[in-house]
Design an enzyme around this catalytic site. Structure first.
Site, PDB file in Angstrom:
ATOM      1  N   ASP A 154      -6.756  -5.086  -4.334  1.00 41.75           N
ATOM      2  CA  ASP A 154      -6.501  -3.673  -4.027  1.00 41.75           C
ATOM      3  C   ASP A 154      -5.218  -3.172  -4.689  1.00 41.75           C
ATOM      4  OD1 ASP A 154      -7.765  -5.340  -2.127  1.00 41.75           O
ATOM      5  OD2 ASP A 154      -7.690  -3.820  -0.576  1.00 41.75           O
ATOM      6  N   ASP A 210       0.806  -1.228   0.000  1.00 37.63           N
ATOM      7  CA  ASP A 210       0.000   0.000   0.000  1.00 37.63           C
ATOM      8  C   ASP A 210       0.838   1.276   0.000  1.00 37.63           C
ATOM      9  OD1 ASP A 210      -2.533  -1.137  -0.226  1.00 37.63           O
ATOM     10  OD2 ASP A 210      -2.570  -1.646   1.900  1.00 37.63           O
TER      11      ASP A 210
HETATM   12  N1  GLY Z   1      -7.019  -1.703   0.840  1.00 38.35           N
HETATM   13  C1  GLY Z   1      -7.679  -2.175   1.993  1.00 38.35           C
HETATM   14  C2  GLY Z   1      -9.108  -1.847   2.024  1.00 38.35           C
HETATM   15  O1  GLY Z   1      -9.713  -1.459   1.034  1.00 38.35           O
HETATM   16  O2  GLY Z   1      -9.685  -1.974   3.082  1.00 38.35           O
END
Ligand code: GLY
Length: 369
Positions: free
Chosen positions: A151, A94
């Site tokens: 994601d 992330d």
């Molecule tokens: N990327 C983690 C979420 O969307 O919760």
């Protein structure tokens, strides 16, 4: 009566202008508004994946208003996030979310050299997570060596950016390998996508699907659908592989078929009938992805779906209370979160609502590019 988009955007900017100073005074990067007050992430502090959305919001408002306050507040948060490079072992895939919307936005909008260096640093951290068996590793736990998640399609944006800025194709080539694996392993026949797929870290072969933040194994977590929709649209924008565009369109068509009458979005498209579990973050992300699709394809139908989503959010789930922090309500971190993460305000919901409105008003600075 629904507001027009320009008016809504200006009102939201004003609300943040009044309430953002409280975050600076508290010395925090807001994660959500609780009882009307900003609070920081209860998880890994400033290493938590959501830290970029606050500066991202500030940059969107800076573009909208030109108010220096927003630039300063974005940079305050950016400094806190770049300090997290030192926590390296807490960071994960992330870093795309965290740094593209902070230093990436800064470098893009102001040309700041240090911000550009920090953006390339973050892109290199993401590159370091690439397993040549064919995927970018999502998380750090020893039993999750082979985990890839949908994601990550959004995190790839920092790699396209790094290739463009450096002239070195290795970042984009890595993104391509990961996107091809995601296409092969995550996209289902009905146009939905899985959240988590475990791959063999030696061979890259599929091991199994895992349940993630949705209702159950094999169901359709709506935010995951939105990440896939928007992520593949961006992959097409940057890599021009028609299969990515097709994937985005299929995910978007499935998403559009599940938008509720009131324009809001269930937390999982397979959740039990009659269960009132909404995740408005998913709707806000999808509204951005669908506008990206409208621009890429010239098909206005995607924009109409985006408008239905944004209208639903503004009409039913915008907290206009001037003294309360945050704007979007009924955000849900994870389907089975029955505590602080259910039907609440969370800053990434606010971020994507604002980005969707900026797009609808023709003012989007394209921070993912
Ligand atoms: N990327 C983690 C979420 O969307 O919760």
């Amino acid at each position: 009566m629904p507001l027009n988009y320009e008016e809504a955007l200006n009102r939201i900017a004003l609300k943040f202008r009044k309430t953002a100073a409280a975050a600076a005074e508290a010395g925090i990067i807001p994660y959500q508004s609780v009882n009307g007050k900003w609070v920081e992430s209860p998880y890994d502090g400033n290493s938590w994946w959501t830290g970029g959305f606050w500066p991202g919001l500030m940059w969107q408002f800076f573009v909208l208003t030109g108010d220096e306050f927003f630039r300063q507040e974005a940079r305050r948060a950016e400094a806190m996030l770049t300090a997290e490079f030192r926590t390296f072992r807490k960071l994960n895939h992330d870093v795309g979310f965290m740094y593209l919307l902070s230093c990436g936005a800064d470098a893009k909008l102001t040309g700041d050299e240090q911000a550009e260096t920090d953006t390339l640093h973050a892109a290199s951290l993401l590159m370091g997570r690439f397993n040549p068996a064919g995927f970018i590793r999502a998380w750090n736990e020893p039993d999750r060596v082979g985990f890839a998640i949908i994601d990550c399609m959004m995190n790839l944006s920092i790699l396209y950016r790094a290739s463009r800025d450096t002239g070195d194709p290795r970042f984009r080539n890595t993104a391509k390998i990961h996107a091809d694996t995601t296409l092969r392993e995550f996209l289902r026949a009905d146009g939905s996508v899985s959240h988590i797929i475990e791959l063999d870290p030696e061979t890259g072969k599929r091991v199994r699907e895992h349940p993630g933040q949705g209702y159950a194994l094999g169901t359709q977590w709506s935010r995951g659908q939105a990440w896939g929709l928007y992520g593949f649209a961006l992959a097409y924008r940057h890599m021009r592989n028609p299969e990515y565009l097709e994937a985005s369109k299929r995910i978007a068509a499935n998403f559009a078929a599940h938008i509720r009458e009131d324009g809001l979005t269930d937390c999982d498209f397979c959740q039990p009938e009659g269960e009132e579990r909404i995740d408005n973050i998913a709707g806000a992300i999808a509204a951005c992805g669908m506008q990206e699709l409208a621009e890429l394809t010239g098909d206005e139908a995607w924009k109409h779906h985006a408008e239905k989503l944004v209208d639903g959010l503004l009409e039913h789930c915008a907290d206009w209370g001037g003294d309360r922090c945050g704007i979007l309500t009924k955000c849900t971190a994870s389907y089975h979160d029955d505590g602080a993460g259910r039907h609440t305000n969370i800053t990434y919901g606010d971020y994507f609502l604002v980005e969707a409105l900026m797009k609808l008003c023709g003012k989007d600075p394209q921070l993912w590019s």
